[in-house]
Design an enzyme around this catalytic site. Structure first.
Site, PDB file in Angstrom:
ATOM      1  CG  LEU A  69      -1.942  -1.194   1.186  1.00 61.28           C
ATOM      2  CD1 LEU A  69      -2.591  -1.396   2.545  1.00 61.28           C
ATOM      3  CD2 LEU A  69      -3.006  -0.969   0.117  1.00 61.28           C
ATOM      4  CE  LYS A 175      12.357   1.155  -0.983  1.00 61.88           C
ATOM      5  NZ  LYS A 175      11.001   0.752  -1.374  1.00 61.88           N
TER       6      LYS A 175
END
Length: 311
Positions: A69, A175
């Site tokens: 999402l 990340k």
């Protein structure tokens, strides 16, 4: 779908989520999917995936649920976090969150999932739309190592590599480190191409030299081609890159880490959003450089406008 096999749930079929889910479906993974815009589910239905009418249906049918999402607010809304539905959703489930969120949010969500009898895996991915379509993302996973290992076969059609990063929070920090390099590199490429154009050089010749040289990469080849063609169709959106740069910058600041290049890149991305290009590809950051050049090299007015708009 074979009713004897528990399907994998997939919530969120956007720019990244849809190709990820399609790769799972193409390789025979039984899926039950949901997306706020139902039309995005059609290609999955054509490949045999079941389309749920609500997220509750996904959780009722799947023991492992992948979440892709757009942001933390969307995750909270879809998971019904803070309501009586949330414990029933996550109890006995493995929640695999691939969304770009902050480590702090991820740790808090992991604690809540665990408190209600669920298992949480932090699983951000490195790569944009094309690697997602090719099943060539890099997965960075954090959480219980045994659970992560059990997920590897499920993620194989999506990721060409899966790296275990340790406790929850560390995959997102990994990340962030990778995206710091990516965001700065793309901004640097845009600036180099803009400089070449301003000096009267042929951008196709610039492309040929760059592609043949030691600095060439998969990212540079994709992005310089977009610059040459003025093709800003989205692979990774400016607004998403800006959100990434914001989280990286804030994490660096909170930890006392010097990170001046991401701050500069964040300003350029914010200026690009202010120029009306939030859903163009991140290489459209060249628009901010062009605007600065037009303004005589002065970026402060646009930067201030961008900051005002982004809060």
């Amino acid at each position: 779908m074979n009713g004897s096999v528990s399907p994998v749930g997939f919530l969120g079929l956007g720019v990244m989520g849809q190709p990820m889910a399609l790769n799972l479906a193409r390789t025979g993974t039984p899926l039950v999917v949901w997306n706020r815009t139902a039309a995005r589910c059609a290609p999955l239905r054509d490949l045999g995936a079941d389309v749920a009418e609500t997220p509750a249906e996904v959780f009722a049918r799947a023991r492992t649920v992948i979440v892709m999402l757009v942001d933390e607010a969307a995750i909270d809304a879809v998971l019904r976090r803070g309501t009586a539905e949330f414990p029933a959703f996550v109890a006995g489930r493995t929640l695999v969150v691939t969304s770009s969120i902050t480590p702090e949010y991820s740790r808090a969500l992991a604690a809540e999932v665990g408190a209600h009898g669920g298992t949480y895996v932090e699983a951000p991915v490195s790569g944009s739309r094309i690697p997602a379509e090719q099943g060539a993302l890099v997965g960075m996973l954090a959480g219980d190592e045994a659970v992560v290992e059990a997920l590897r076969p499920i993620l194989q059609p999506v990721c060409r590599a899966v790296v275990y990063c340790g406790p929850v929070g560390h995959a997102l920090l990994m990340k962030f480190a990778v995206n710091l390099f990516l965001n700065v590199m793309v901004a640097g490429l845009a600036e180099a191409a803009h400089f070449a154009g301003q000096q009267g050089l042929d951008l196709r010749q610039f492309q040929a030299v760059l592609d043949a040289g030691p600095m060439a990469s998969g990212v540079s080849r994709l992005k310089v081609a977009k610059l040459v063609e003025r093709d800003f169709s989205v692979q990774a959106a400016v607004s998403d890159a800006l959100n990434s740069a914001r989280m990286i910058s804030e994490t660096a600041r909170a930890s006392g880490t010097a990170a001046p290049l991401i701050d500069l890149t964040r300003a350029l991305l914010a200026e690009t959003v202010a120029l009306g290009a939030p859903r163009e590809d991140m290489i459209a950051v060249v628009r901010a450089l062009e605007a600065r050049t037009t303004a005589g090299g002065e970026g402060a007015p646009l930067q201030q406008l961008a900051e005002d708009r982004s809060g």
